[in-house]
Design an enzyme around this catalytic site. Sequence first.
Site, PDB file in Angstrom:
ATOM      1  N   CYS A  15     -43.053 -45.464  38.766  1.00  0.00           N
ATOM      2  CA  CYS A  15     -43.546 -44.406  39.667  1.00  0.00           C
ATOM      3  C   CYS A  15     -42.939 -43.055  39.293  1.00  0.00           C
ATOM      4  O   CYS A  15     -43.649 -42.048  39.183  1.00  0.00           O
ATOM      5  CB  CYS A  15     -43.204 -44.736  41.117  1.00  0.00           C
ATOM      6  SG  CYS A  15     -44.008 -46.206  41.773  1.00  0.00           S
ATOM      7  N   ASP A 436      -6.047 -23.739  28.286  1.00  0.00           N
ATOM      8  CA  ASP A 436      -5.367 -22.458  28.424  1.00  0.00           C
ATOM      9  C   ASP A 436      -4.104 -22.684  29.266  1.00  0.00           C
ATOM     10  O   ASP A 436      -3.941 -23.740  29.888  1.00  0.00           O
ATOM     11  CB  ASP A 436      -6.326 -21.478  29.121  1.00  0.00           C
ATOM     12  CG  ASP A 436      -5.718 -20.111  29.315  1.00  0.00           C
ATOM     13  OD1 ASP A 436      -5.034 -19.635  28.394  1.00  0.00           O
ATOM     14  OD2 ASP A 436      -5.907 -19.537  30.397  1.00  0.00           O
ATOM     15  N   ASP A 534     -10.032 -20.693  32.325  1.00  0.00           N
ATOM     16  CA  ASP A 534     -10.402 -20.000  33.566  1.00  0.00           C
ATOM     17  C   ASP A 534     -10.798 -18.553  33.361  1.00  0.00           C
ATOM     18  O   ASP A 534     -11.140 -17.863  34.318  1.00  0.00           O
ATOM     19  CB  ASP A 534      -9.237 -20.056  34.561  1.00  0.00           C
ATOM     20  CG  ASP A 534      -8.104 -19.114  34.151  1.00  0.00           C
ATOM     21  OD1 ASP A 534      -7.843 -18.982  32.926  1.00  0.00           O
ATOM     22  OD2 ASP A 534      -7.492 -18.507  35.045  1.00  0.00           O
ATOM     23  N   ASP A 538     -11.677 -17.506  27.319  1.00  0.00           N
ATOM     24  CA  ASP A 538     -11.844 -18.930  27.021  1.00  0.00           C
ATOM     25  C   ASP A 538     -13.294 -19.306  26.746  1.00  0.00           C
ATOM     26  O   ASP A 538     -13.568 -20.445  26.355  1.00  0.00           O
ATOM     27  CB  ASP A 538     -11.340 -19.781  28.198  1.00  0.00           C
ATOM     28  CG  ASP A 538      -9.867 -19.560  28.482  1.00  0.00           C
ATOM     29  OD1 ASP A 538      -9.078 -19.522  27.525  1.00  0.00           O
ATOM     30  OD2 ASP A 538      -9.512 -19.428  29.670  1.00  0.00           O
TER      31      ASP A 538
END
Length: 647
Positions: A15, A436, A534, A538
């Site tokens: 389906c 980091d 963060d 990065d």
Amino acid sequence: MRKTLPVIGMACSACSANVENKLRSIVGISEASVNLVGRTAIIDYDPSQVSLEEIKQAISDIGYDLVIDEEQSVQLEAISFKLLKRKTLLAWVFSILIMCLSMGWVKVGGRDDANLLSLVLALACIVICGREFYVSAIKQLRHKMAGMDTLVTLSTAIAFLFSAFNTFWGESTWGSRQLEWHTYFDASTMIIAFVLTGRLLEEKAKDNTASSLRQLMGMAPKTARVVTKKQPAEGETAPEQVPISTLEKGDIVEVHAGEKIPVDGEVTWASSFMTDDASYVDESMITGEPTPAVKRVGDRVLAGTIPSQGKLRLRARQIGEETSLAQIIAIVQQAQGSKAPVQRLVDKAAGVFVPVVAVIALVTFVLWIAIGGWEALPHAIMSAVAVLVVACPCAMGLATPTALMVGMGKAAEKQILIKDATALERLRKVDALVTDKTGTITIPNKDIVDFTAADNLKPEQRERLKPNARESVEALHHQGIEVHMLSGDKEEAVRYWAQEAGIDHYQSGVLPADKEALVRQLQREGKTVAMMGDGINDTQALSLADVSIAIGTGTDVAIDVAQVTLMGDDLSNLPAAISLSRKTVKMIWQNLFWAFIYNIVCLPLAAGVMHLFGVDFQITPMWAAALMALSSLSVVLNSLRLKYKKL
């Protein structure tokens, strides 16, 4: 434009494949993904080429329904579930009555009278309780499609028509040849009753798999106290309770302790029992932090969080779908609706499953006639019906999405946002992590304002490790993951924090290009690399890594690039995410294994293969229906075990 819309009427992977293929064939839709468990379709479409109403009509033409009014979806699902319960109960009433007649437990005259009454009851059951199977199967047939409804329709129709023939001409056709004959109205109605029961139980179990998403959606309040419209917060205007849909950016909203904040905004006034210039807000459902955060004038607050003391007023900055909570819900919803690579293979198998089963049923019929002659006709028909019923594409179709939905939901509960199924599946293979330092492993000292003087401070004076950082690194090592920490900071500081966190591999004085270079180097060594960061510096490495991980407290750029976002500062969520990935993928393969084994074992038993070995055993149509329902339910229940596994 991307939309996530509920789909009504899907029962198996065939389906969902039918709906997905139809959506992709519509001009103006560039991509479509249909989730069987979530009962949703995620579509990317061009409104200038096709409207939602046209898309809805196209899906309706093949036997399903697309809900384009999202506010009605919950109500429609509730109505549909209530109707399903009624049909299931009524189907059992019909089935039990017919069984009592066929077994002779209830006397209504002679055999002919019992058969006629059974015919009427069976026809009523098919029309009232099984009508949707027939309507859907006919619509699918018109578009050269097939699904679980096709198998149910074929099996019940064959059993009913053969029984109706015997009711009127059984004695003259079989009795005149001294052959025993029977009617099988109870089989046709029992099939419907068992299938409906299976769907009812599945629906309840599926609701449990989506409980995490509903919990997130429940964080958003329906109303808000508006103090003033785009005016300074302090004033004598009495707050007015209004629907949240009427809010505009710039409105001033007042929130009391224990109430949910309705928008993302900026605090303009705050008070509590402890101080006149601050309030305390519980942000644990967003960040995972158990301690209420202090909020003063100018601070940011998020929708769905709750003041634990006092009250505050805030200016609405993001409303509706722009709030962080709404974006989190959208990410989880789309992630649960996405498909793991293995699901693509299952969908292809489901596309040919129903036609293959129909062929097996036909071969079964022909072989029994060839072996036993026309005297074996009743047995040949019932064997073919049992094959049609026992085959279960549902179990295969549910194997992957149920595990994914539970896994994604459990991740969301742990403040881990995973953007798609591919990322969840790939996380389990990670054997190297590049991370980091500042803002990722450590938290800077906010009291330092003189950055020149900060160079003379000892590393321990310039911050601290994030919660559970060392424990998390140890857990990663235990999972067989090599951890590398890179930082632009000085050698002394980087070495100190690497030792504090238990990280063996570290580099200082690195640039963004150096992080990217290390990711490439590790990948050349054959490692599956995750990058965690963060900041903007990065993003190069994040976009290159096999799995990119952002910290929820970081920059929007890093979060946008990342496939996985860890909300808050608790790094224990990283090994938890990897553990969850491994458990989820293991669950998927378990489900698929048992779904395939079920069909491999049950199809021959339903066809009567044991008779070839002198064993008088065969799965009857009624037991076939029960087994089919239980196979689907078992896959869903097995996936639900993920909710209770420790990470």
